[in-house]
Write a protein that holds these residues in place. Structure first.
Motif, PDB file in Angstrom:
ATOM      1  N   TYR A  18     -27.403   0.160  81.983  1.00 14.94           N
ATOM      2  CA  TYR A  18     -27.798  -0.555  80.765  1.00 14.94           C
ATOM      3  C   TYR A  18     -28.721   0.317  79.922  1.00 14.94           C
ATOM      4  O   TYR A  18     -28.577   0.399  78.696  1.00 14.94           O
ATOM      5  CB  TYR A  18     -28.498  -1.863  81.135  1.00 14.94           C
ATOM      6  CG  TYR A  18     -28.997  -2.643  79.936  1.00 14.94           C
ATOM      7  CD1 TYR A  18     -28.160  -3.529  79.264  1.00 14.94           C
ATOM      8  CD2 TYR A  18     -30.308  -2.491  79.469  1.00 14.94           C
ATOM      9  CE1 TYR A  18     -28.611  -4.233  78.152  1.00 14.94           C
ATOM     10  CE2 TYR A  18     -30.768  -3.193  78.366  1.00 14.94           C
ATOM     11  CZ  TYR A  18     -29.911  -4.057  77.708  1.00 14.94           C
ATOM     12  OH  TYR A  18     -30.356  -4.755  76.594  1.00 14.94           O
ATOM     13  N   VAL A  19     -29.675   0.977  80.575  1.00 11.94           N
ATOM     14  CA  VAL A  19     -30.601   1.868  79.858  1.00 11.94           C
ATOM     15  C   VAL A  19     -29.808   2.966  79.150  1.00 11.94           C
ATOM     16  O   VAL A  19     -30.059   3.273  77.976  1.00 11.94           O
ATOM     17  CB  VAL A  19     -31.627   2.487  80.839  1.00 11.94           C
ATOM     18  CG1 VAL A  19     -32.460   3.563  80.142  1.00 11.94           C
ATOM     19  CG2 VAL A  19     -32.546   1.406  81.409  1.00 11.94           C
ATOM     20  N   GLN A  66     -26.628   2.927  78.208  1.00 12.88           N
ATOM     21  CA  GLN A  66     -25.808   2.365  77.144  1.00 12.88           C
ATOM     22  C   GLN A  66     -26.639   2.047  75.902  1.00 12.88           C
ATOM     23  O   GLN A  66     -26.226   2.328  74.768  1.00 12.88           O
ATOM     24  CB  GLN A  66     -25.105   1.106  77.639  1.00 12.88           C
ATOM     25  CG  GLN A  66     -24.051   1.369  78.713  1.00 12.88           C
ATOM     26  CD  GLN A  66     -23.642   0.104  79.449  1.00 12.88           C
ATOM     27  OE1 GLN A  66     -24.079  -1.001  79.112  1.00 12.88           O
ATOM     28  NE2 GLN A  66     -22.807   0.257  80.474  1.00 12.88           N
ATOM     29  N   GLN A  67     -27.823   1.448  76.131  1.00  2.00           N
ATOM     30  CA  GLN A  67     -28.681   1.088  74.998  1.00  2.00           C
ATOM     31  C   GLN A  67     -29.233   2.326  74.305  1.00  2.00           C
ATOM     32  O   GLN A  67     -29.366   2.359  73.075  1.00  2.00           O
ATOM     33  CB  GLN A  67     -29.821   0.190  75.471  1.00  2.00           C
ATOM     34  CG  GLN A  67     -29.368  -1.176  75.967  1.00  2.00           C
ATOM     35  CD  GLN A  67     -28.554  -1.923  74.924  1.00  2.00           C
ATOM     36  OE1 GLN A  67     -28.980  -2.082  73.774  1.00  2.00           O
ATOM     37  NE2 GLN A  67     -27.362  -2.382  75.322  1.00  2.00           N
ATOM     38  N   LYS A 116     -27.729   5.191  74.149  1.00  3.31           N
ATOM     39  CA  LYS A 116     -26.617   5.755  73.391  1.00  3.31           C
ATOM     40  C   LYS A 116     -26.383   4.975  72.107  1.00  3.31           C
ATOM     41  O   LYS A 116     -26.096   5.563  71.044  1.00  3.31           O
ATOM     42  CB  LYS A 116     -25.353   5.741  74.250  1.00  3.31           C
ATOM     43  CG  LYS A 116     -24.158   6.414  73.602  1.00  3.31           C
ATOM     44  CD  LYS A 116     -22.971   6.442  74.558  1.00  3.31           C
ATOM     45  CE  LYS A 116     -21.778   7.150  73.913  1.00  3.31           C
ATOM     46  NZ  LYS A 116     -20.598   7.202  74.845  1.00  3.31           N
ATOM     47  N   ALA A 117     -26.524   3.633  72.188  1.00  3.40           N
ATOM     48  CA  ALA A 117     -26.342   2.789  71.010  1.00  3.40           C
ATOM     49  C   ALA A 117     -27.388   3.087  69.946  1.00  3.40           C
ATOM     50  O   ALA A 117     -27.152   2.903  68.748  1.00  3.40           O
ATOM     51  CB  ALA A 117     -26.405   1.317  71.417  1.00  3.40           C
ATOM     52  N   GLN A 118     -28.555   3.542  70.397  1.00  2.00           N
ATOM     53  CA  GLN A 118     -29.645   3.892  69.476  1.00  2.00           C
ATOM     54  C   GLN A 118     -29.550   5.343  69.012  1.00  2.00           C
ATOM     55  O   GLN A 118     -30.404   5.839  68.279  1.00  2.00           O
ATOM     56  CB  GLN A 118     -30.997   3.654  70.148  1.00  2.00           C
ATOM     57  CG  GLN A 118     -31.272   2.205  70.493  1.00  2.00           C
ATOM     58  CD  GLN A 118     -32.553   2.032  71.286  1.00  2.00           C
ATOM     59  OE1 GLN A 118     -33.419   2.913  71.311  1.00  2.00           O
ATOM     60  NE2 GLN A 118     -32.697   0.871  71.935  1.00  2.00           N
ATOM     61  N   LEU A 178     -36.345  -0.559  78.023  1.00  2.00           N
ATOM     62  CA  LEU A 178     -34.935  -0.903  78.190  1.00  2.00           C
ATOM     63  C   LEU A 178     -34.650  -1.413  79.603  1.00  2.00           C
ATOM     64  O   LEU A 178     -33.838  -2.321  79.796  1.00  2.00           O
ATOM     65  CB  LEU A 178     -34.067   0.328  77.899  1.00  2.00           C
ATOM     66  CG  LEU A 178     -34.060   0.818  76.447  1.00  2.00           C
ATOM     67  CD1 LEU A 178     -33.240   2.098  76.319  1.00  2.00           C
ATOM     68  CD2 LEU A 178     -33.510  -0.267  75.519  1.00  2.00           C
ATOM     69  N   GLU A 217     -35.594  -4.935  79.732  1.00  2.00           N
ATOM     70  CA  GLU A 217     -34.575  -5.750  79.065  1.00  2.00           C
ATOM     71  C   GLU A 217     -33.445  -6.074  80.034  1.00  2.00           C
ATOM     72  O   GLU A 217     -32.947  -7.200  80.089  1.00  2.00           O
ATOM     73  CB  GLU A 217     -34.005  -4.998  77.851  1.00  2.00           C
ATOM     74  CG  GLU A 217     -34.874  -5.000  76.623  1.00  2.00           C
ATOM     75  CD  GLU A 217     -34.197  -4.299  75.460  1.00  2.00           C
ATOM     76  OE1 GLU A 217     -32.950  -4.180  75.482  1.00  2.00           O
ATOM     77  OE2 GLU A 217     -34.911  -3.866  74.536  1.00  2.00           O
ATOM     78  N   ALA A 218     -33.042  -5.046  80.797  1.00  2.00           N
ATOM     79  CA  ALA A 218     -31.985  -5.241  81.770  1.00  2.00           C
ATOM     80  C   ALA A 218     -32.378  -6.285  82.807  1.00  2.00           C
ATOM     81  O   ALA A 218     -31.567  -7.136  83.194  1.00  2.00           O
ATOM     82  CB  ALA A 218     -31.656  -3.913  82.444  1.00  2.00           C
ATOM     83  N   LYS A 256     -32.118  -9.725  81.475  1.00  2.00           N
ATOM     84  CA  LYS A 256     -30.723 -10.170  81.336  1.00  2.00           C
ATOM     85  C   LYS A 256     -30.098 -10.496  82.692  1.00  2.00           C
ATOM     86  O   LYS A 256     -28.924 -10.840  82.772  1.00  2.00           O
ATOM     87  CB  LYS A 256     -29.901  -9.088  80.617  1.00  2.00           C
ATOM     88  CG  LYS A 256     -30.262  -8.918  79.153  1.00  2.00           C
ATOM     89  CD  LYS A 256     -29.435  -7.810  78.521  1.00  2.00           C
ATOM     90  CE  LYS A 256     -29.734  -7.655  77.050  1.00  2.00           C
ATOM     91  NZ  LYS A 256     -29.310  -8.851  76.264  1.00  2.00           N
TER      92      LYS A 256
END
Length: 260
Positions: free
Chosen positions: A228-229, A231-232, A234-236, A251, A254-255, A258
């Motif tokens: 998740y870290v 992916q996030q 990369k999204a940023q 991050l 956040e995971a 969730k």
């Protein structure tokens, strides 16, 4: 579900199919115990994966793959004149009956712990005392599982803590020795870490936790959260190596929130 007759018919069908493949398929015909061994190990790991995922369809499939290997080894044994699948089954039934005297005999047991102790003592009796308590633990077994099984077997003959709470004193003692070795930069640091891990495995066993299962669950949790870290990040439009630890921690949290 199927009847007993249908189950026996299905097993007979498997034997027939394997007989045909062994005779007619070039690949199946050339297989030996040695050539199948590594594939068998792989199938066991795949079954383990399915069990951890708790997916009935995958468990069913992987059990079939493992069963194929069992029947295949028995077929090879039959061809060599050593044994066949019937002997495998009868030997297993005889062993199960012998090791369950509380079911097939007059022995009385109070709980599962006593069943395990009886099981280990009966195993030693089968060996006529010529082998050690730990001789049944394969040397090639992964270290974590191996330590757990060694402790189980030792406990089966009474070599265990009188009170499970006492194990924490040992864990703390081993932790102190690790810290001391690190502080002194001693060559024994690796050995001290090994002693600490062994003590933690012992604690898990005493509290009814399989340490291999526990660690694998944590591995999967770490994998999920770290993915998740990534992916996030990369999204940023960021690379992990360019992020600060506090950014990655945010991050990570956040995971966790969730439920990953």
């Amino acid at each position: 579900m199927h009847t007993r007759a249908e189950k026996l018919e299905a097993f007979g069908r498997l034997l027939d199919v394997l007989d045909t493949l062994r005779e007619q398929c070039p690949w199946d015909r050339k297989q030996t115990n040695e050539s199948l061994r590594t594939n068998t190990i792989e199938e066991i790991y795949e079954l383990s994966e399915a069990l951890l995922n708790d997916c009935p369809d995958d468990i069913c499939k992987e059990l079939g793959d493992v069963l194929l290997h069992i029947v295949f080894y028995a077929k090879i044994g039959e061809e060599k004149g050593d044994f066949d699948i019937a002997l495998v089954c009868h030997a297993l039934c005889d062993k199960l009956i012998y090791r369950h005297p509380h079911i097939y005999g007059q022995v009385q047991v109070e709980d599962t712990a006593e069943v395990v102790r009886n099981w280990e003592q009966l195993k030693l009796r089968e060996k006529d005392g010529n082998k050690s308590v730990l001789s049944g633990v394969p040397r090639s077994m992964p270290a974590l599982v191996k330590s757990y099984r060694m402790q189980e077997k030792a406990a089966g003959v009474g070599f265990d803590w009188e009170a499970r709470e006492d194990v924490w004193t040992k864990v703390e003692e081993e932790l102190d020795e690790v810290r001391a070795a690190i502080k002194e930069e001693a060559t024994a640091t690796e050995a001290e870490f090994g002693d600490l891990l062994f003590a933690v495995v012992n604690a898990a066993r005493l509290y009814g936790v399989n340490p291999d299962n526990a660690l694998e669950r944590t591995n999967r949790k770490f994998d999920s959260r770290f993915s998740y870290v990534e992916q996030q990040a990369k999204a940023q439009g960021k690379a992990l190596k360019d992020m600060t630890l506090s950014e990655m921690d945010a991050l990570w949290n956040e995971a966790k929130q969730k439920g990953l």
